[in-house]
Write a protein that holds these residues in place. Sequence first.
Motif, PDB file in Angstrom:
ATOM      1  N   ARG A  20       4.287  36.798  26.479  1.00  0.00           N
ATOM      2  CA  ARG A  20       5.566  35.840  25.904  1.00  0.00           C
ATOM      3  C   ARG A  20       6.399  36.033  26.799  1.00  0.00           C
ATOM      4  O   ARG A  20       6.167  35.436  27.934  1.00  0.00           O
ATOM      5  CB  ARG A  20       5.898  37.467  24.989  1.00  0.00           C
ATOM      6  CG  ARG A  20       5.784  37.707  23.773  1.00  0.00           C
ATOM      7  CD  ARG A  20       4.896  39.258  23.268  1.00  0.00           C
ATOM      8  NE  ARG A  20       5.507  40.069  24.195  1.00  0.00           N
ATOM      9  CZ  ARG A  20       6.079  42.152  23.840  1.00  0.00           C
ATOM     10  NH1 ARG A  20       4.785  42.355  24.319  1.00  0.00           N
ATOM     11  NH2 ARG A  20       6.623  42.477  23.628  1.00  0.00           N
TER      12      ARG A  20
ATOM     13  N   ILE B 163       2.778  47.689  23.337  1.00  0.00           N
ATOM     14  CA  ILE B 163       3.797  46.271  23.606  1.00  0.00           C
ATOM     15  C   ILE B 163       4.517  46.274  24.777  1.00  0.00           C
ATOM     16  O   ILE B 163       4.701  44.943  25.547  1.00  0.00           O
ATOM     17  CB  ILE B 163       4.783  47.890  22.616  1.00  0.00           C
ATOM     18  CG1 ILE B 163       5.005  47.571  20.965  1.00  0.00           C
ATOM     19  CG2 ILE B 163       6.589  46.737  23.235  1.00  0.00           C
ATOM     20  CD1 ILE B 163       4.299  46.390  20.588  1.00  0.00           C
ATOM     21  N   PHE B 164       4.736  47.771  25.859  1.00  0.00           N
ATOM     22  CA  PHE B 164       4.647  47.440  26.934  1.00  0.00           C
ATOM     23  C   PHE B 164       3.768  47.419  27.728  1.00  0.00           C
ATOM     24  O   PHE B 164       3.796  48.106  29.022  1.00  0.00           O
ATOM     25  CB  PHE B 164       5.947  47.753  27.412  1.00  0.00           C
ATOM     26  CG  PHE B 164       7.513  48.024  27.037  1.00  0.00           C
ATOM     27  CD1 PHE B 164       7.308  46.604  26.189  1.00  0.00           C
ATOM     28  CD2 PHE B 164       8.105  48.464  26.138  1.00  0.00           C
ATOM     29  CE1 PHE B 164       8.685  45.847  25.704  1.00  0.00           C
ATOM     30  CE2 PHE B 164       9.417  48.297  26.570  1.00  0.00           C
ATOM     31  CZ  PHE B 164       9.880  47.260  25.738  1.00  0.00           C
TER      32      PHE B 164
ATOM     33  N   PHE C 225       7.934  50.341  13.735  1.00  0.00           N
ATOM     34  CA  PHE C 225       7.070  50.806  13.817  1.00  0.00           C
ATOM     35  C   PHE C 225       7.431  52.744  13.833  1.00  0.00           C
ATOM     36  O   PHE C 225       6.670  53.569  14.060  1.00  0.00           O
ATOM     37  CB  PHE C 225       7.408  51.087  15.593  1.00  0.00           C
ATOM     38  CG  PHE C 225       7.293  50.115  16.429  1.00  0.00           C
ATOM     39  CD1 PHE C 225       5.776  49.473  17.070  1.00  0.00           C
ATOM     40  CD2 PHE C 225       7.996  48.752  15.875  1.00  0.00           C
ATOM     41  CE1 PHE C 225       5.559  48.903  17.227  1.00  0.00           C
ATOM     42  CE2 PHE C 225       7.681  47.702  16.656  1.00  0.00           C
ATOM     43  CZ  PHE C 225       6.387  47.849  17.294  1.00  0.00           C
TER      44      PHE C 225
ATOM     45  N   ALA D 209      13.809  47.711  15.904  1.00  0.00           N
ATOM     46  CA  ALA D 209      12.569  48.810  16.239  1.00  0.00           C
ATOM     47  C   ALA D 209      11.520  48.788  14.303  1.00  0.00           C
ATOM     48  O   ALA D 209      10.590  49.818  14.650  1.00  0.00           O
ATOM     49  CB  ALA D 209      11.472  49.454  17.324  1.00  0.00           C
TER      50      ALA D 209
ATOM     51  N   ARG E  40      -1.166  48.630  18.802  1.00  0.00           N
ATOM     52  CA  ARG E  40      -1.117  47.167  20.019  1.00  0.00           C
ATOM     53  C   ARG E  40      -0.374  47.828  20.939  1.00  0.00           C
ATOM     54  O   ARG E  40       0.715  48.782  20.895  1.00  0.00           O
ATOM     55  CB  ARG E  40      -0.243  46.346  19.079  1.00  0.00           C
ATOM     56  CG  ARG E  40       0.168  45.583  19.475  1.00  0.00           C
ATOM     57  CD  ARG E  40       0.646  44.185  18.856  1.00  0.00           C
ATOM     58  NE  ARG E  40       2.205  44.616  18.068  1.00  0.00           N
ATOM     59  CZ  ARG E  40       3.519  44.385  18.404  1.00  0.00           C
ATOM     60  NH1 ARG E  40       2.776  43.072  18.672  1.00  0.00           N
ATOM     61  NH2 ARG E  40       4.351  44.637  17.316  1.00  0.00           N
TER      62      ARG E  40
ATOM     63  N   GLU F  79      14.774  43.883  12.042  1.00  0.00           N
ATOM     64  CA  GLU F  79      14.441  43.376  13.365  1.00  0.00           C
ATOM     65  C   GLU F  79      13.258  43.469  13.767  1.00  0.00           C
ATOM     66  O   GLU F  79      12.561  44.750  14.216  1.00  0.00           O
ATOM     67  CB  GLU F  79      15.290  43.751  14.497  1.00  0.00           C
ATOM     68  CG  GLU F  79      15.136  43.233  16.150  1.00  0.00           C
ATOM     69  CD  GLU F  79      13.959  44.188  16.820  1.00  0.00           C
ATOM     70  OE1 GLU F  79      13.391  43.875  17.944  1.00  0.00           O
ATOM     71  OE2 GLU F  79      13.792  45.510  16.948  1.00  0.00           O
TER      72      GLU F  79
ATOM     73  N   ASP G  28      16.098  39.380  24.453  1.00  0.00           N
ATOM     74  CA  ASP G  28      14.993  39.889  24.174  1.00  0.00           C
ATOM     75  C   ASP G  28      13.580  38.025  24.322  1.00  0.00           C
ATOM     76  O   ASP G  28      14.508  37.811  25.141  1.00  0.00           O
ATOM     77  CB  ASP G  28      13.965  40.460  23.074  1.00  0.00           C
ATOM     78  CG  ASP G  28      14.511  42.047  22.460  1.00  0.00           C
ATOM     79  OD1 ASP G  28      14.386  41.999  23.798  1.00  0.00           O
ATOM     80  OD2 ASP G  28      14.284  41.906  21.690  1.00  0.00           O
ATOM     81  N   ASP G  29      12.756  38.673  24.269  1.00  0.00           N
ATOM     82  CA  ASP G  29      11.351  37.170  25.158  1.00  0.00           C
ATOM     83  C   ASP G  29      11.377  36.827  23.385  1.00  0.00           C
ATOM     84  O   ASP G  29      11.851  37.058  22.377  1.00  0.00           O
ATOM     85  CB  ASP G  29      10.181  38.161  25.278  1.00  0.00           C
ATOM     86  CG  ASP G  29       9.921  39.607  24.142  1.00  0.00           C
ATOM     87  OD1 ASP G  29      10.406  40.334  24.459  1.00  0.00           O
ATOM     88  OD2 ASP G  29       8.927  38.887  23.367  1.00  0.00           O
TER      89      ASP G  29
ATOM     90  N   ARG H 282      12.526  41.040  30.863  1.00  0.00           N
ATOM     91  CA  ARG H 282      13.847  40.224  30.057  1.00  0.00           C
ATOM     92  C   ARG H 282      15.299  39.801  30.874  1.00  0.00           C
ATOM     93  O   ARG H 282      15.708  39.642  29.868  1.00  0.00           O
ATOM     94  CB  ARG H 282      13.674  40.993  28.564  1.00  0.00           C
ATOM     95  CG  ARG H 282      12.376  40.791  27.984  1.00  0.00           C
ATOM     96  CD  ARG H 282      12.807  42.249  26.655  1.00  0.00           C
ATOM     97  NE  ARG H 282      12.508  43.664  27.220  1.00  0.00           N
ATOM     98  CZ  ARG H 282      12.598  44.377  27.009  1.00  0.00           C
ATOM     99  NH1 ARG H 282      12.732  43.960  24.819  1.00  0.00           N
ATOM    100  NH2 ARG H 282      12.412  45.763  27.075  1.00  0.00           N
TER     101      ARG H 282
ATOM    102  N   ILE I  42       9.756  41.941  14.806  1.00  0.00           N
ATOM    103  CA  ILE I  42       9.075  40.581  14.916  1.00  0.00           C
ATOM    104  C   ILE I  42       7.855  40.881  14.648  1.00  0.00           C
ATOM    105  O   ILE I  42       7.040  41.086  15.823  1.00  0.00           O
ATOM    106  CB  ILE I  42       9.988  40.634  16.564  1.00  0.00           C
ATOM    107  CG1 ILE I  42      10.738  41.336  17.345  1.00  0.00           C
ATOM    108  CG2 ILE I  42       9.365  39.535  17.380  1.00  0.00           C
ATOM    109  CD1 ILE I  42      12.063  39.733  15.594  1.00  0.00           C
TER     110      ILE I  42
ATOM    111  N   PHE J 205       7.177  52.607  23.962  1.00  0.00           N
ATOM    112  CA  PHE J 205       7.918  51.468  24.526  1.00  0.00           C
ATOM    113  C   PHE J 205       7.980  51.989  25.670  1.00  0.00           C
ATOM    114  O   PHE J 205       6.358  51.835  25.452  1.00  0.00           O
ATOM    115  CB  PHE J 205       9.414  51.036  23.552  1.00  0.00           C
ATOM    116  CG  PHE J 205       9.264  50.652  22.543  1.00  0.00           C
ATOM    117  CD1 PHE J 205       9.377  48.899  22.329  1.00  0.00           C
ATOM    118  CD2 PHE J 205       8.953  51.678  21.485  1.00  0.00           C
ATOM    119  CE1 PHE J 205       8.985  48.253  21.321  1.00  0.00           C
ATOM    120  CE2 PHE J 205       9.260  50.581  19.965  1.00  0.00           C
ATOM    121  CZ  PHE J 205       9.376  49.300  19.950  1.00  0.00           C
TER     122      PHE J 205
HETATM  123  C1  GLC Z   1      10.437  44.499  19.710  1.00  0.00           C
HETATM  124  C2  GLC Z   1       9.201  43.745  19.297  1.00  0.00           C
HETATM  125  C3  GLC Z   1       7.966  42.964  19.909  1.00  0.00           C
HETATM  126  C4  GLC Z   1       8.674  42.617  21.171  1.00  0.00           C
HETATM  127  C5  GLC Z   1       9.784  44.166  22.274  1.00  0.00           C
HETATM  128  C6  GLC Z   1      10.608  43.796  23.140  1.00  0.00           C
HETATM  129  O1  GLC Z   1      10.551  45.583  18.501  1.00  0.00           O
HETATM  130  O2  GLC Z   1       8.598  44.101  17.834  1.00  0.00           O
HETATM  131  O3  GLC Z   1       7.261  41.694  19.583  1.00  0.00           O
HETATM  132  O4  GLC Z   1       8.609  42.115  22.182  1.00  0.00           O
HETATM  133  O5  GLC Z   1      10.213  44.482  20.549  1.00  0.00           O
HETATM  134  O6  GLC Z   1      11.379  42.890  23.016  1.00  0.00           O
END
Ligand code: GLC
Length: 642
Positions: free
Chosen positions: A452, A233-234, A296, A293, A231, A334, A399-400, A523, A336, A256
């Motif tokens: 997001r 992420i950014f 991951f 994170a 996936r 954490e 964050d978002d 963000r 998400i 990231f």
């Molecule tokens: C986090 C999350 C991802 C989030 C990102 C940045 O680790 O898994 O969904 O948007 O980092 O904020």
Amino acid sequence: MQATTAQLLEQPVLLQQESQTLLKRFSQQLKPLAKQRWPELYTRLSTQLPALLRLYLSLYAERYDCYYHLEQLLKSLAKSLANRPDYLCQLDQQPQDWHKQNNQLGGACYVDLFAGDFEGLKQRIPYLKQTGINYLHLMPLFKAPEPNSDGGYAVSDYRTTMPSLGSMQQLAELMAELHQQGIRPVLDFVFNHTSDEHSWAQKAQKGDPDYRDFYFFLTEAERDRYAPSLREIFPEIRRGCFTQDPASGLWIWTTFNSFQWDLNYANPAVFNAMAEEMLFLANQGAAVLRLDALAFVWKEAGSNCENLPKAHLLIQAFNAVARIAAPALQFKSEAIVHPDEVVKYIAPTECQLSYNPLLMALLWNSLATRKTRLLTESLKRRFAIDPHCSWVNYIRCHDDIGWTFDDNVAWQLGINPEHHRHFLNQFYTGQFPGSFATGVPFQQNPVTGDCRVAGMLASLAGVEQAQLQQKPQHLEHALARIYLLNSVILSIGGLPLLYMGDELGLLNDYSFSQDPAKKDDSRWVNRVKVTETQLVQAKKPASLSGKIYQQLQQLLSCRNRLAVLGQGSTEILDSGNPHLFCYQRELAGDKLLALVNFSEQTQHLLLPATGSYTDELSGQRYQAGTIQLAPYQVLWLTPVSS
Ligand code: GLC
Ligand code: GLC
């Protein structure tokens, strides 16, 4: 005959014997390293080594040098324990169930934005105490690349702080002071990646083979074994999850940003090195580490490299290390990610605390739709966790907001998840007609269309728009939404966490778009400065900030009287009214029924029981039967004993 790894992993008795043999073998070396703490170390290893050994073997048995690395790790534990300050060793003796109490309240802040530096933060302790905060997450404050370090989440040295904030010594003093004042300090453990300026990364880049092995330096063919199932992420910042090293032409794994290099945990030297960093932070005074994170941290070709079974074993191994060398330390997850995956990190032997991204996202969802079905159905399935662990319930963070609900639950309710996420993004970025929210899109994926949302609590709840349009009734509704959201995180069960600035209703800060280092990361709109002048507003009930702050205080003082809101169990209930959210807390026969109206219309509900109730928030009496809730009203009902 020596037992094989498979036998050790399958037979606890053999594992126990093997641990005893190892302990005997290593004692002579460990004793002088642990110094005055040898008796504790010996006792803890006697009980905990089997768990650590099992995890270590599960992760690294295939390495020929597995036992060598284990020995190195045990030496690090001994040294770390010898250096652990006395006040923390005393905490190590105490039970760690503090997060279940009804007076617990968390806060999260960037030190620089909230208080300038460590000294400034000390000055703000009275404000934190006045607010009721007794758990404080200080966001990354370590040495990091400048000007862009992903808000500090790219660490160049875990033992050096940003010079502008003060020294590590000052941070340790600050954390000791926080402990003194009854506030537990929380730090990040950014362990999935380091910055490209970390000395390990720099040695790796120069070609040092030992440090190359700390990261992923992949040929194009190797990269392509992993890439297709990952996936992004950014996606606005960089496509894909890899960054090419100009010197070698090899591809470095960077989930990231390109300057955040993923660590290779298949290498036990990486585990050991990071365990040392972790214990260093624990010994500086961190009561909780937020495992950044964590989804991951383990990679396997052909998978999406998120939430893999070995990621769990790895975290359990870090946890086993903490139980031996810093037992008071707790972990906060954490993750998400999908709700089914979020709960898997929560266990006494893994993360004792976890963000609750499902509750967070679905509270916002219910405010947008004025409906509570998705919230109710989702939490019915995914709220229960181990009784020794706690959710960290939050509304906003640095964050978002990602819409991480379970698609299957949505489908069952006749909601098309993809369309619905699109709607939520439109709604919270203010593009949907009639929306009250002022948020900003974050990381729009050009291929999947995924997106997001970023924004401060007050802006997303409608304050910003109401003020702009000068509509007093809209402002009333916005304040009611903030009150409602706070009421839920304070009463549903778990540790509520405020994002500092939100308690004062601070709005989005758009100045990031002028800063070249920040403009591509929206963000920053919700990473705002908290000034002295703003804090003063807290005590002025006529000001907007004062109103928001006082509302919160009212909820908090009510909560502090109600033990059931701490240790009590939680049952999510069907209210029978699609706009109401309803749950019951229970502790040793004491019950509290929370009713929340997510719409700006009056709603009715049939209370089937007999007798009468007191609303703990207003003191008003209610008789069983049909009761009425005003727009956005919240009731905390306790039965009146006859
Ligand atoms: C986090 C999350 C991802 C989030 C990102 C940045 O680790 O898994 O969904 O948007 O980092 O904020
Ligand atoms: C976490 C942090 C986020 C950061 C990411 C990568 O999700 O909260 O701010 O971008 O990890 O470290």
